[in-house]
Design a protein around this motif. Structure first.
Motif, PDB file in Angstrom:
ATOM      1  N   ASN A  12       0.673  -8.324   2.366  1.00  0.00           N
ATOM      2  CA  ASN A  12      -0.390  -8.043   3.336  1.00  0.00           C
ATOM      3  C   ASN A  12      -0.284  -6.622   3.867  1.00  0.00           C
ATOM      4  O   ASN A  12      -1.296  -5.922   3.987  1.00  0.00           O
ATOM      5  N   ALA A  13       0.933  -6.184   4.181  1.00  0.00           N
ATOM      6  CA  ALA A  13       1.123  -4.823   4.686  1.00  0.00           C
ATOM      7  C   ALA A  13       0.727  -3.793   3.631  1.00  0.00           C
ATOM      8  O   ALA A  13       0.079  -2.786   3.949  1.00  0.00           O
ATOM      9  N   LEU A  14       1.090  -4.024   2.374  1.00  0.00           N
ATOM     10  CA  LEU A  14       0.709  -3.102   1.306  1.00  0.00           C
ATOM     11  C   LEU A  14      -0.801  -3.068   1.100  1.00  0.00           C
ATOM     12  O   LEU A  14      -1.380  -2.013   0.839  1.00  0.00           O
ATOM     13  N   VAL A  63      -3.056  -3.585   3.382  1.00  0.00           N
ATOM     14  CA  VAL A  63      -3.623  -2.822   4.490  1.00  0.00           C
ATOM     15  C   VAL A  63      -3.418  -1.337   4.238  1.00  0.00           C
ATOM     16  O   VAL A  63      -4.335  -0.535   4.412  1.00  0.00           O
ATOM     17  N   GLN A  64      -2.224  -0.946   3.820  1.00  0.00           N
ATOM     18  CA  GLN A  64      -1.941   0.463   3.528  1.00  0.00           C
ATOM     19  C   GLN A  64      -2.831   0.991   2.411  1.00  0.00           C
ATOM     20  O   GLN A  64      -3.266   2.138   2.441  1.00  0.00           O
ATOM     21  N   ALA A  65      -3.103   0.162   1.423  1.00  0.00           N
ATOM     22  CA  ALA A  65      -3.935   0.584   0.296  1.00  0.00           C
ATOM     23  C   ALA A  65      -5.416   0.545   0.628  1.00  0.00           C
ATOM     24  O   ALA A  65      -6.237   1.043  -0.140  1.00  0.00           O
ATOM     25  N   GLY A  66      -5.764  -0.066   1.739  1.00  0.00           N
ATOM     26  CA  GLY A  66      -7.164  -0.131   2.139  1.00  0.00           C
ATOM     27  C   GLY A  66      -7.969  -1.171   1.401  1.00  0.00           C
ATOM     28  O   GLY A  66      -9.189  -1.095   1.377  1.00  0.00           O
ATOM     29  N   ILE A  67      -7.327  -2.119   0.790  1.00  0.00           N
ATOM     30  CA  ILE A  67      -8.072  -3.132   0.041  1.00  0.00           C
ATOM     31  C   ILE A  67      -8.186  -4.441   0.787  1.00  0.00           C
ATOM     32  O   ILE A  67      -8.790  -5.380   0.309  1.00  0.00           O
ATOM     33  N   ASP A 100       8.221 -13.741   3.682  1.00  0.00           N
ATOM     34  CA  ASP A 100       8.487 -12.302   3.698  1.00  0.00           C
ATOM     35  C   ASP A 100       7.653 -11.587   2.647  1.00  0.00           C
ATOM     36  O   ASP A 100       7.089 -10.514   2.911  1.00  0.00           O
ATOM     37  N   LEU A 101       7.568 -12.167   1.464  1.00  0.00           N
ATOM     38  CA  LEU A 101       6.770 -11.576   0.392  1.00  0.00           C
ATOM     39  C   LEU A 101       5.304 -11.491   0.799  1.00  0.00           C
ATOM     40  O   LEU A 101       4.656 -10.467   0.596  1.00  0.00           O
ATOM     41  N   GLN A 102       4.776 -12.553   1.408  1.00  0.00           N
ATOM     42  CA  GLN A 102       3.378 -12.541   1.833  1.00  0.00           C
ATOM     43  C   GLN A 102       3.139 -11.473   2.885  1.00  0.00           C
ATOM     44  O   GLN A 102       2.132 -10.761   2.838  1.00  0.00           O
ATOM     45  N   ARG A 103       4.074 -11.328   3.839  1.00  0.00           N
ATOM     46  CA  ARG A 103       3.935 -10.275   4.860  1.00  0.00           C
ATOM     47  C   ARG A 103       3.946  -8.896   4.210  1.00  0.00           C
ATOM     48  O   ARG A 103       3.148  -8.023   4.562  1.00  0.00           O
ATOM     49  N   ASN A 104       4.846  -8.688   3.246  1.00  0.00           N
ATOM     50  CA  ASN A 104       4.915  -7.391   2.568  1.00  0.00           C
ATOM     51  C   ASN A 104       3.657  -7.105   1.760  1.00  0.00           C
ATOM     52  O   ASN A 104       3.152  -5.980   1.754  1.00  0.00           O
TER      53      ASN A 104
END
Length: 98
Positions: A54-56, A58-62, A48-52
């Motif tokens: 990864n999602a962050l 992507v949102q941050a554009g990095i 779950d932490l890894q998914r979160n």
């Protein structure tokens, strides 16, 4: 008659040792089951932490910048500077779009 009570002192000790061993084995099995359950829960939390993360990313554009660092492929080669992005960051360049 006293001989009956002390007939086999080794047998009484052996039975006591076997009972103690059985009790220890049961405690060990319970502990092992608890540890396996907790490790499974920990694995789920890590996923779950890894998914979160990864999602962050992507949102941050990095996300692309990290992939570039690992692969050596620049996003400048694959992105159009006029695609509406205000800023493109990769490992080597900062480009501001018009």
């Amino acid at each position: 008659m006293e001989a009956q009570g002390h007939e086999d002192p080794g047998g009484a000790l052996r039975e006591l040792a076997e009972n103690l061993f059985q009790e220890l084995q049961e405690h060990f099995q319970a502990l092992t089951a608890t540890l396996n359950l907790r490790m499974g829960e920990m694995g789920n939390r890590l996923q779950d932490l890894q998914r979160n993360v990864n999602a962050l990313m992507v949102q941050a554009g990095i996300n692309n910048a990290i992939k570039e660092q690992m692969t050596g492929v620049s996003s400048l080669d694959t992105c159009d500077p006029g695609d509406g992005m205000s800023m493109l960051i990769d490992a080597k360049h900062t480009v501001h779009s018009p």
